[in-house]
Motif scaffolding. Sequence first.
Motif, mmCIF file in Angstrom:
data_model
loop_
_atom_site.group_PDB
_atom_site.id
_atom_site.type_symbol
_atom_site.label_atom_id
_atom_site.label_comp_id
_atom_site.label_asym_id
_atom_site.label_seq_id
_atom_site.Cartn_x
_atom_site.Cartn_y
_atom_site.Cartn_z
ATOM 1 N N ALA A 139 -27.023 -60.791 -51.336
ATOM 2 C CA ALA A 139 -26.688 -60.189 -51.090
ATOM 3 C C ALA A 139 -27.913 -58.928 -51.579
ATOM 4 N N ARG A 140 -28.076 -57.441 -51.461
ATOM 5 C CA ARG A 140 -28.661 -56.390 -51.730
ATOM 6 C C ARG A 140 -28.988 -55.761 -52.661
ATOM 7 N N PHE A 141 -29.609 -56.847 -53.285
ATOM 8 C CA PHE A 141 -29.696 -56.418 -55.160
ATOM 9 C C PHE A 141 -30.815 -55.993 -55.514
ATOM 10 N N TYR A 142 -31.848 -55.280 -54.404
ATOM 11 C CA TYR A 142 -33.003 -54.054 -54.703
ATOM 12 C C TYR A 142 -31.914 -52.707 -54.458
ATOM 13 N N GLU A 143 -30.752 -52.789 -53.811
ATOM 14 C CA GLU A 143 -30.332 -51.231 -53.880
ATOM 15 C C GLU A 143 -29.793 -51.304 -55.830
ATOM 16 N N GLY A 144 -29.043 -52.445 -55.984
ATOM 17 C CA GLY A 144 -29.131 -51.880 -57.446
ATOM 18 C C GLY A 144 -30.157 -51.055 -58.681
ATOM 19 N N ARG A 145 -31.405 -51.850 -57.876
ATOM 20 C CA ARG A 145 -32.121 -51.599 -58.568
ATOM 21 C C ARG A 145 -33.419 -50.309 -58.502
ATOM 22 N N TYR A 146 -32.803 -49.749 -57.391
ATOM 23 C CA TYR A 146 -33.307 -48.959 -56.905
ATOM 24 C C TYR A 146 -32.648 -47.795 -58.022
ATOM 25 N N VAL A 147 -31.327 -47.690 -58.660
ATOM 26 C CA VAL A 147 -29.937 -46.979 -59.143
ATOM 27 C C VAL A 147 -30.912 -47.235 -60.438
ATOM 28 N N ALA A 148 -30.653 -48.423 -61.104
ATOM 29 C CA ALA A 148 -31.229 -48.717 -62.643
ATOM 30 C C ALA A 148 -32.246 -48.190 -62.835
ATOM 31 N N GLY A 149 -33.848 -47.509 -61.477
ATOM 32 C CA GLY A 149 -35.115 -47.161 -61.722
ATOM 33 C C GLY A 149 -34.392 -46.078 -61.560
ATOM 34 N N VAL A 150 -33.732 -44.829 -60.881
ATOM 35 C CA VAL A 150 -33.230 -43.696 -61.486
ATOM 36 C C VAL A 150 -33.153 -43.516 -63.170
ATOM 37 N N ILE A 151 -32.222 -44.632 -63.408
ATOM 38 C CA ILE A 151 -31.862 -43.957 -64.339
ATOM 39 C C ILE A 151 -33.018 -44.605 -65.931
ATOM 40 N N ALA A 152 -33.652 -45.343 -65.559
ATOM 41 C CA ALA A 152 -35.017 -45.573 -66.203
ATOM 42 C C ALA A 152 -35.426 -44.696 -66.353
ATOM 43 N N GLY A 153 -36.012 -43.746 -65.030
ATOM 44 C CA GLY A 153 -36.831 -42.787 -64.958
ATOM 45 C C GLY A 153 -36.316 -41.401 -66.090
ATOM 46 N N LYS A 154 -35.044 -41.653 -66.303
ATOM 47 C CA LYS A 154 -34.539 -40.019 -66.503
ATOM 48 C C LYS A 154 -34.452 -40.746 -68.057
#
Length: 356
Positions: free
Chosen positions: A130-145
Amino acid sequence: MKRTAAALAAVGALALGMGAAQAADPLKVGFVYVGPVGDFGYSYQHDQGRQAVEKKFGDKVKTTFVESVPEGADAERVIRQLAQTGNDLIFTTSFGFMNPTIKVAKQFPNVKFEHATGYKRADNVATYAARFYEGRYVAGVIAGKMTKSNVIGYVGSFPIPEVVRGINAFMRGAWSVNPDVKVKIVWVNSWYDPGKEGDAAKALIDQGADIMVQHTDSPAPLQVAENRGIKGFGQASDMIKFAPKAQMTAIVDHWDEYYIDRVQAVMDGTWKAEDTWHGLKEGMVHMAPFTNMPDDVAALAKETEDKIASGDIKIFAGPIYDQAGELRVKEGEVAPDEMLLGMDWYIKGIDAELPK
């Protein structure tokens, strides 16, 4: 003459009966897990997929699983045992099972094997991830905020491309909304060790992290986040019940349809040794509900998720430089899958040293 005819009829009836019995034999499917099915993370999700196969096919299949199998010699022994005991299709679900899977597959050419997250294939070995990294990008956006300290704590398992790729994707997401974010990484050299994972999370919080990320399989880092009053993300499955105040979302692996499709392919005689790498678009990666965050952040997270699925956001679009300042992806280009699958370098801006 009558006796001969009767005997032939009896033999024919017996043969028909045996044929019917053989036709009714269930397809035997084996699964090998690196962690316990009770990890409520990675292995748990694979076992949910196994159960989906049973629910779909009923008595047409017989599934077996072996849990908590160490990567290495033990894995080879377990995989071989599953092949020897008549399994027609065997799923080996961890990166470190790759070489044992290939070795055993050579010895059992009539058994079909599927290896998760690896890259070696054979006539009877397929690969999938699975392209887990796609979800990690979303998590990164949340974390940055959401971060106030601008320090993210990241508990890593092993410094293999899958995990390194996830760290890079996470930071690209975070930097897209907050260029001041820094990440601190602790490697525990295990997929599942709640004690080590928890200790790593505590150390990261002591170093100023106010958001916890993990690429390990137990809920321990998220539980530490809950106890210490910071936010975090679930790994591989929705871990909200372990941290109802801390979890903002989780990157959920969803294997059900893939396992059902591959079992059906064996039954139909259409199975092929191919590579599958699916993500948010295909539903192999899901995001758990966005919670414990303001509505505007949740809306941005959902928008980001949708844009990745549609292709409007290319996570590894150039220009991308590595830590040493070398241009890895030119402007106007996107990192090919071959680069992502072998990603053993941090992107520019990550201060941590990558273990070799």
